[in-house]
Design an enzyme around this catalytic site. Sequence first.
Site, PDB file in Angstrom:
ATOM      1  N   LYS A  12       0.881  -1.167   0.000  1.00  0.00           N
ATOM      2  CA  LYS A  12       0.000   0.000   0.000  1.00  0.00           C
ATOM      3  C   LYS A  12       0.917   1.214   0.000  1.00  0.00           C
ATOM      4  O   LYS A  12       1.845   1.277   0.811  1.00  0.00           O
ATOM      5  CB  LYS A  12      -0.881   0.011   1.256  1.00  0.00           C
ATOM      6  CG  LYS A  12      -1.897  -1.137   1.280  1.00  0.00           C
ATOM      7  CD  LYS A  12      -2.723  -1.134   2.555  1.00  0.00           C
ATOM      8  CE  LYS A  12      -3.613  -2.362   2.603  1.00  0.00           C
ATOM      9  NZ  LYS A  12      -4.196  -2.623   3.916  1.00  0.00           N
ATOM     10  N   LEU A  57      -8.353  -5.255  13.646  1.00  0.00           N
ATOM     11  CA  LEU A  57      -8.745  -6.564  13.126  1.00  0.00           C
ATOM     12  C   LEU A  57      -8.605  -6.576  11.604  1.00  0.00           C
ATOM     13  O   LEU A  57      -9.501  -6.135  10.873  1.00  0.00           O
ATOM     14  CB  LEU A  57     -10.191  -6.882  13.536  1.00  0.00           C
ATOM     15  CG  LEU A  57     -10.516  -6.722  15.031  1.00  0.00           C
ATOM     16  CD1 LEU A  57     -11.999  -6.990  15.293  1.00  0.00           C
ATOM     17  CD2 LEU A  57      -9.644  -7.640  15.880  1.00  0.00           C
ATOM     18  N   GLY A  69      -3.708  -9.557   9.929  1.00  0.00           N
ATOM     19  CA  GLY A  69      -3.089  -9.644  11.253  1.00  0.00           C
ATOM     20  C   GLY A  69      -4.045  -8.961  12.212  1.00  0.00           C
ATOM     21  O   GLY A  69      -4.764  -8.049  11.802  1.00  0.00           O
ATOM     22  N   ASP A  82       6.544  -0.214  14.062  1.00  0.00           N
ATOM     23  CA  ASP A  82       5.264  -0.666  14.622  1.00  0.00           C
ATOM     24  C   ASP A  82       5.353  -0.987  16.113  1.00  0.00           C
ATOM     25  O   ASP A  82       4.331  -1.141  16.773  1.00  0.00           O
ATOM     26  CB  ASP A  82       4.813  -1.938  13.880  1.00  0.00           C
ATOM     27  CG  ASP A  82       3.655  -1.651  12.946  1.00  0.00           C
ATOM     28  OD1 ASP A  82       2.856  -0.751  13.256  1.00  0.00           O
ATOM     29  OD2 ASP A  82       3.562  -2.324  11.913  1.00  0.00           O
TER      30      ASP A  82
END
Length: 400
Positions: A20, A213, A216, A154
């Site tokens: 993305k 949700l 992953g 992350d």
Amino acid sequence: MTDHSRPSLLVLNVGSSSVKFSLYDATDAPAQDPCLGHGTFEVHRDTERLIFRHADGTRQNAQWPRTDGPADSGTLRNMMGWIEQHTEGHLCAAAHRVVHGGDRTLTGARVDPALMGELQALIPMAPLHQPRCLAPIHYLAREHGGLAQYACFDTAFHHTLDPLETSFGLPRAMTEQGLRRYGFHGLSYEYIAGVLPEYDERAAKGRTIVAHLGNGASLCALHNRVSRATTMGFSTLDGLLMGTRPGRLDPGVLLYLMRERGMDAEALEDLLYHQCGLLGVSGGIASDMRELGDSTAPAATQAIALFVRSVVREIGAMTAVLGGLDALILTGGIGENSAPVRNAILDGCAWLGLQHSSSPNTPQGACLSLPDSKVCAWTLPTDENAVIARHALKLLHSGA
Ligand code: ADP
């Protein structure tokens, strides 16, 4: 008319089956929303496909014969060629989602050889995700040497977890060597924490669980928008049932499979990352929630029920850590789009005093709970790329 002198930033978010990407105006203090548009790049059978939606809603498509996997240099070449040809202005920087940042507490950093060394050293801790995130950084450093590059982690959002949340019941020396809970999906949680005050002051200040949700999946318990607990652990395998990962699993199963079935690390890695979760429980019907929802097979229904149960169970655990719950936020592809799964999760939270309306057509960014509900619930769209862009543009404009 296109202004070719205007600098722009490319954000790359490499997933397991797609990239993305987003483009942002990189001028200091732009007059309007700096986002120029979002794209996806996928390899499907023998074809590479790119779709780009400009901020004004117009859409462009391109496709090529398949070169190789999504993070492969050959494939990135086609994608980068398209982006450079179609970008308004010139690319001055690229920013990347990097799944593992180790002990780093800041979300963003300028990429240099020392940082790359550090991130490479973390590959054994995220053997499938980390190399995929690092591949485009290597590629751009080699092929587009003049481009400033930034990495956003992350894990960083969870640096506020206390030792009771980061420690496993392992010998102390192992914990000190880094065998601990790190937590992931931090860029998504940082985005949601950032927009919460616009939607719900009580959720922003109080005890709030965010459920990311997607393929992953994980939960993050926030208090006053700070991460206090999370379900993913040392790796991205822990916690909730996911598309192809099992979530929480008795480690005794792994010992049994090694001893009795002769499975080695490679075979276990393939099992745990690619064959479990919704795909495994449904007996191979699908890892994709939409496809499972469309299926009438009992195994598909059971897979969805197990997913919902794992989310509800972990919401209970996070609520205990927070000492109560003020709000529940559902996000990610499933949390944003699947009304039946959302409703089943909210039903499972009735014991918390959560009352909700079961509308099948709730728009994104909507309140799901009834006015008298003790716990409020929302579905909010996440935007990891906006968080990456914000950190990268700040570093870029400060001269980093
Ligand atoms: P990733 O973790 O790859 O970024 P996403 O956040 O895009 O994943 O979420 C993908 C999941 O969202 C898939 O299981 C997909 O089926 C599900 N999903 C997307 N749209 C819908 C929908 N309209 N109804 C049900 N599930 C959906």
